[in-house]
Design a protein around this motif. Structure first.
Motif, PDB file in Angstrom:
ATOM      1  N   LEU A 148       0.828  -1.202   0.000  1.00 50.95           N
ATOM      2  CA  LEU A 148       0.000   0.000   0.000  1.00 50.95           C
ATOM      3  C   LEU A 148       0.866   1.256   0.000  1.00 50.95           C
ATOM      4  CD1 LEU A 148      -3.311   0.609   1.594  1.00 50.95           C
ATOM      5  CD2 LEU A 148      -1.552   2.222   2.249  1.00 50.95           C
ATOM      6  N   LEU A 149       1.872   1.273   0.881  1.00 55.23           N
ATOM      7  CA  LEU A 149       2.745   2.448   0.950  1.00 55.23           C
ATOM      8  C   LEU A 149       3.518   2.638  -0.351  1.00 55.23           C
ATOM      9  CD1 LEU A 149       4.155   2.231   4.585  1.00 55.23           C
ATOM     10  CD2 LEU A 149       2.277   3.622   3.728  1.00 55.23           C
ATOM     11  N   ALA A 150       3.991   1.528  -0.922  1.00 53.55           N
ATOM     12  CA  ALA A 150       4.743   1.622  -2.175  1.00 53.55           C
ATOM     13  C   ALA A 150       3.848   2.148  -3.295  1.00 53.55           C
ATOM     14  CB  ALA A 150       5.322   0.262  -2.543  1.00 53.55           C
ATOM     15  N   ASN A 151       2.572   1.772  -3.256  1.00 52.33           N
ATOM     16  CA  ASN A 151       1.627   2.274  -4.253  1.00 52.33           C
ATOM     17  C   ASN A 151       1.386   3.773  -4.126  1.00 52.33           C
ATOM     18  OD1 ASN A 151       0.334   0.636  -6.339  1.00 52.33           O
ATOM     19  ND2 ASN A 151      -0.056  -0.781  -4.659  1.00 52.33           N
ATOM     20  N   VAL A 152       1.214   4.218  -2.883  1.00 53.49           N
ATOM     21  CA  VAL A 152       1.013   5.647  -2.658  1.00 53.49           C
ATOM     22  C   VAL A 152       2.236   6.421  -3.130  1.00 53.49           C
ATOM     23  CG1 VAL A 152       0.628   7.434  -0.909  1.00 53.49           C
ATOM     24  CG2 VAL A 152      -0.509   5.228  -0.692  1.00 53.49           C
ATOM     25  N   TYR A 153       3.400   5.871  -2.782  1.00 52.48           N
ATOM     26  CA  TYR A 153       4.651   6.509  -3.176  1.00 52.48           C
ATOM     27  C   TYR A 153       4.786   6.549  -4.701  1.00 52.48           C
ATOM     28  CZ  TYR A 153       9.654   7.275  -3.745  1.00 52.48           C
ATOM     29  OH  TYR A 153      10.876   7.759  -4.129  1.00 52.48           O
ATOM     30  N   ALA A 154       4.536   5.412  -5.355  1.00 51.89           N
ATOM     31  CA  ALA A 154       4.692   5.330  -6.812  1.00 51.89           C
ATOM     32  C   ALA A 154       3.685   6.217  -7.534  1.00 51.89           C
ATOM     33  CB  ALA A 154       4.548   3.876  -7.272  1.00 51.89           C
ATOM     34  N   ASN A 155       2.484   6.327  -6.981  1.00 56.33           N
ATOM     35  CA  ASN A 155       1.473   7.172  -7.604  1.00 56.33           C
ATOM     36  C   ASN A 155       1.841   8.645  -7.544  1.00 56.33           C
ATOM     37  OD1 ASN A 155      -0.142   5.135  -8.494  1.00 56.33           O
ATOM     38  ND2 ASN A 155      -1.395   5.089  -6.642  1.00 56.33           N
ATOM     39  N   LYS A 156       2.662   8.974  -6.560  1.00 55.59           N
ATOM     40  CA  LYS A 156       3.153  10.349  -6.485  1.00 55.59           C
ATOM     41  C   LYS A 156       4.120  10.613  -7.639  1.00 55.59           C
ATOM     42  CE  LYS A 156       5.219  13.026  -3.346  1.00 55.59           C
ATOM     43  NZ  LYS A 156       6.203  13.120  -2.268  1.00 55.59           N
ATOM     44  N   LEU A 157       4.838   9.576  -8.039  1.00 55.88           N
ATOM     45  CA  LEU A 157       5.814   9.714  -9.120  1.00 55.88           C
ATOM     46  C   LEU A 157       5.130   9.692 -10.481  1.00 55.88           C
ATOM     47  CD1 LEU A 157       8.383   7.080  -7.792  1.00 55.88           C
ATOM     48  CD2 LEU A 157       8.550   9.555  -7.524  1.00 55.88           C
ATOM     49  N   SER A 158       4.311   8.661 -10.707  1.00 57.75           N
ATOM     50  CA  SER A 158       3.580   8.556 -11.959  1.00 57.75           C
ATOM     51  C   SER A 158       2.256   7.871 -11.668  1.00 57.75           C
ATOM     52  CB  SER A 158       4.370   7.737 -12.971  1.00 57.75           C
ATOM     53  OG  SER A 158       4.259   6.367 -12.669  1.00 57.75           O
ATOM     54  N   SER A 159       1.229   8.283 -12.370  1.00 57.73           N
ATOM     55  CA  SER A 159      -0.101   7.796 -11.984  1.00 57.73           C
ATOM     56  C   SER A 159      -0.394   6.397 -12.519  1.00 57.73           C
ATOM     57  CB  SER A 159      -1.165   8.759 -12.487  1.00 57.73           C
ATOM     58  OG  SER A 159      -0.983   8.948 -13.872  1.00 57.73           O
ATOM     59  N   SER A 160       0.425   5.919 -13.442  1.00 60.08           N
ATOM     60  CA  SER A 160       0.027   4.691 -14.138  1.00 60.08           C
ATOM     61  C   SER A 160       0.527   3.391 -13.505  1.00 60.08           C
ATOM     62  CB  SER A 160       0.503   4.756 -15.586  1.00 60.08           C
ATOM     63  OG  SER A 160       1.898   4.935 -15.596  1.00 60.08           O
ATOM     64  N   MET A 161       1.591   3.466 -12.707  1.00 62.33           N
ATOM     65  CA  MET A 161       2.170   2.228 -12.195  1.00 62.33           C
ATOM     66  C   MET A 161       1.369   1.643 -11.030  1.00 62.33           C
ATOM     67  SD  MET A 161       6.026   1.146 -11.051  1.00 62.33           S
ATOM     68  CE  MET A 161       6.462   2.682 -10.312  1.00 62.33           C
ATOM     69  N   LYS A 162       1.060   0.358 -11.154  1.00 62.25           N
ATOM     70  CA  LYS A 162       0.416  -0.361 -10.062  1.00 62.25           C
ATOM     71  C   LYS A 162       1.450  -1.273  -9.439  1.00 62.25           C
ATOM     72  CE  LYS A 162      -4.516  -1.006 -10.353  1.00 62.25           C
ATOM     73  NZ  LYS A 162      -5.478  -1.608 -11.286  1.00 62.25           N
ATOM     74  N   VAL A 163       1.698  -1.085  -8.155  1.00 58.18           N
ATOM     75  CA  VAL A 163       2.756  -1.831  -7.502  1.00 58.18           C
ATOM     76  C   VAL A 163       2.215  -3.081  -6.817  1.00 58.18           C
ATOM     77  CG1 VAL A 163       4.554  -1.745  -5.721  1.00 58.18           C
ATOM     78  CG2 VAL A 163       4.089   0.279  -7.109  1.00 58.18           C
ATOM     79  N   VAL A 164       2.844  -4.203  -7.106  1.00 63.93           N
ATOM     80  CA  VAL A 164       2.561  -5.431  -6.362  1.00 63.93           C
ATOM     81  C   VAL A 164       3.850  -5.799  -5.638  1.00 63.93           C
ATOM     82  CG1 VAL A 164       1.952  -7.877  -6.529  1.00 63.93           C
ATOM     83  CG2 VAL A 164       0.889  -6.223  -8.070  1.00 63.93           C
ATOM     84  N   VAL A 165       3.756  -6.042  -4.338  1.00 70.59           N
ATOM     85  CA  VAL A 165       4.945  -6.422  -3.585  1.00 70.59           C
ATOM     86  C   VAL A 165       4.809  -7.889  -3.180  1.00 70.59           C
ATOM     87  CG1 VAL A 165       6.327  -5.989  -1.517  1.00 70.59           C
ATOM     88  CG2 VAL A 165       5.293  -4.076  -2.728  1.00 70.59           C
ATOM     89  N   ASP A 166       5.848  -8.648  -3.485  1.00 63.12           N
ATOM     90  CA  ASP A 166       5.794 -10.079  -3.199  1.00 63.12           C
ATOM     91  C   ASP A 166       7.082 -10.534  -2.528  1.00 63.12           C
ATOM     92  OD1 ASP A 166       4.853 -12.618  -3.085  1.00 63.12           O
ATOM     93  OD2 ASP A 166       4.866 -12.995  -5.237  1.00 63.12           O
ATOM     94  N   ALA A 167       6.983 -11.633  -1.791  1.00 63.73           N
ATOM     95  CA  ALA A 167       8.162 -12.271  -1.214  1.00 63.73           C
ATOM     96  C   ALA A 167       7.889 -13.761  -1.175  1.00 63.73           C
ATOM     97  CB  ALA A 167       8.424 -11.749   0.193  1.00 63.73           C
ATOM     98  N   GLU A 168       8.879 -14.553  -1.535  1.00 64.06           N
ATOM     99  CA  GLU A 168       8.764 -16.011  -1.507  1.00 64.06           C
ATOM    100  C   GLU A 168       7.525 -16.510  -2.258  1.00 64.06           C
ATOM    101  OE1 GLU A 168      10.694 -18.096   1.003  1.00 64.06           O
ATOM    102  OE2 GLU A 168      11.998 -16.369   1.216  1.00 64.06           O
ATOM    103  N   ASN A 169       7.166 -15.817  -3.310  1.00 66.81           N
ATOM    104  CA  ASN A 169       5.981 -16.191  -4.089  1.00 66.81           C
ATOM    105  C   ASN A 169       4.711 -16.259  -3.254  1.00 66.81           C
ATOM    106  OD1 ASN A 169       7.014 -16.388  -6.682  1.00 66.81           O
ATOM    107  ND2 ASN A 169       7.947 -18.363  -6.181  1.00 66.81           N
ATOM    108  N   TYR A 170       4.666 -15.472  -2.193  1.00 60.12           N
ATOM    109  CA  TYR A 170       3.508 -15.521  -1.302  1.00 60.12           C
ATOM    110  C   TYR A 170       2.201 -15.279  -2.044  1.00 60.12           C
ATOM    111  CZ  TYR A 170       0.169 -14.384   2.304  1.00 60.12           C
ATOM    112  OH  TYR A 170      -0.944 -14.365   3.075  1.00 60.12           O
ATOM    113  N   ARG A 171       2.196 -14.319  -2.963  1.00 61.37           N
ATOM    114  CA  ARG A 171       0.951 -13.959  -3.663  1.00 61.37           C
ATOM    115  C   ARG A 171       0.369 -15.147  -4.427  1.00 61.37           C
ATOM    116  NH1 ARG A 171      -0.452  -9.568  -1.112  1.00 61.37           N
ATOM    117  NH2 ARG A 171       1.153  -7.997  -1.011  1.00 61.37           N
ATOM    118  N   ILE A 172       1.242 -15.865  -5.130  1.00 65.07           N
ATOM    119  CA  ILE A 172       0.754 -17.015  -5.902  1.00 65.07           C
ATOM    120  C   ILE A 172       0.287 -18.127  -4.965  1.00 65.07           C
ATOM    121  CG2 ILE A 172       1.471 -18.869  -7.469  1.00 65.07           C
ATOM    122  CD1 ILE A 172       3.332 -16.722  -8.769  1.00 65.07           C
ATOM    123  N   ARG A 173       1.068 -18.360  -3.919  1.00 63.91           N
ATOM    124  CA  ARG A 173       0.695 -19.388  -2.943  1.00 63.91           C
ATOM    125  C   ARG A 173      -0.658 -19.093  -2.344  1.00 63.91           C
ATOM    126  NH1 ARG A 173       5.667 -18.797   0.558  1.00 63.91           N
ATOM    127  NH2 ARG A 173       4.067 -18.595   2.139  1.00 63.91           N
TER     128      ARG A 173
END
Lengths: 77, 251
Positions: free
Chosen positions: B160-185
């Motif tokens: 969430l924080l990375a998304n807020v930060y990235a949206n400040k830089l450019s409006s188009s990037m959607k950030v997904v943060v993953d570790a150890e393939n947690y999202r897929i698992r």
């Protein structure tokens, strides 16, 4: 440590980084962090329905599991 | 390494894991894979999956181990993403394969790395996948268990924080943060949970309320089950973390 963390996050999210100020009150079992930002930036650190503030608190408690101390974040205006 | 444990309650199962593995609670990441509530005449049963950090036991580090040490001494890790550097040919052997990050992506990598470092953990962040406007940032850390958190709570907060930060830089990037393939698992587990729950309500002709989930997770449950003609799903509750109810509606 945690003070640094809050300061870094807040400065990265606001428009006016110079308006960011974190005051730390250290107690025996818990630490209170008071975050102040420029009036116009308050929404940037709280977010809709407090989502950003909640995320920062989550990050803080993940950080605090290392030390076992409780960290409380207060956003002042 | 992944191990499974069972107990009457979640706490019970975790205690069993601690005992058997001889570890502290902070040293592993737990995911609940099955949960049956305790009934009046029924004993509850919880199955958990324990993710262990086995990196330290890994004998010879894969190519790139040396680079790690050098980088740690002088510069922050995120400098390593300069893949276009001709000298960096050796680094290209590292997995995941290098993706040339844009300026905003480099900044987001730096943001995530700095936040994690200030949390007191060491980590390397890389762009591991790009799909349309979605950019997946992978965290590599020996503390990934804590960085993921219970039910991915900490990973979600970082995202969430990375998304807020990235949206400040450019409006188009959607950030997904993953570790150890947690999202897929997690996705796989949710699909499994959805189909299992559907089978249960099909048998009982009743309904079941699932645990609170974020919008993305709920959507996954809805889309998994909307092909089943006799099953209906509905979100209940307020706020970000609503609960999905799965019920039988017949043919």
């Amino acid at each position: 440590m945690e003070k640094d963390l809050v300061e870094y996050i807040a400065k990265s999210l606001v428009d006016d980084p110079s308006g960011v100020n974190v005051n730390m009150i250290e107690g025996e079992k818990s630490t209170i962090l008071e975050l102040r930002v420029a009036q116009s930036d308050i929404g940037k650190v709280i977010g809709k329905h407090g989502r950003i503030a909640k995320a920062v608190r989550t990050i803080l408690s993940a950080s605090a599991t290392r030390t076992g101390k409780r960290v409380v974040l207060e956003i002042l205006d | 390494m992944v191990r499974e444990f069972e107990g009457a309650t979640e706490k019970d199962a975790i205690e069993r894991a601690i005992e058997e593995l001889n570890l502290n609670r902070e040293e592993f990441d737990v995911e609940i894979i099955e949960e049956e509530r305790k009934g009046l005449f029924r004993k509850g049963n919880v199955r958990i999956k324990v993710y262990l950090d086995d990196r330290e036991e890994d004998i010879p580090a894969p190519a790139g181990g040396d680079i790690d040490e050098d980088a740690d001494e002088n510069e922050p890790n995120y400098n390593r993403i300069e893949y276009h550097d001709p000298r960096g040919a050796g680094e290209a052997t590292r997995t995941p394969p290098p993706l040339n990050p844009t300026e905003d992506e480099v900044k987001t990598i730096r943001f995530l790395t700095e936040v994690i470092n200030r949390m007191g953990y060491e980590a390397t962040v890389n762009v591991i996948r790009k799909e349309d406007s979605k950019v997946v940032f992978g965290i590599e850390s020996k503390n990934s268990g804590i960085l993921i958190g219970r039910k991915g709570k900490n990973l979600d907060a970082l995202q969430l924080l990375a998304n807020v930060y990235a949206n400040k830089l450019s409006s188009s990037m959607k950030v997904v943060v993953d570790a150890e393939n947690y999202r897929i698992r997690r996705e796989e587990n949710l699909v499994r949970l959805a189909t299992k729950t559907a089978e249960q309500v099909r048998k009982s002709h009743g309904s079941r309320l699932l645990e609170p989930m974020n919008p993305f997770e709920r959507r996954l449950i809805h889309t998994t089950l909307n092909t089943m003609k006799d099953i209906e799903t509905k979100s209940e509750g307020d706020g970000l973390y609503k609960q999905v109810r799965v019920f039988y509606k017949g043919n």
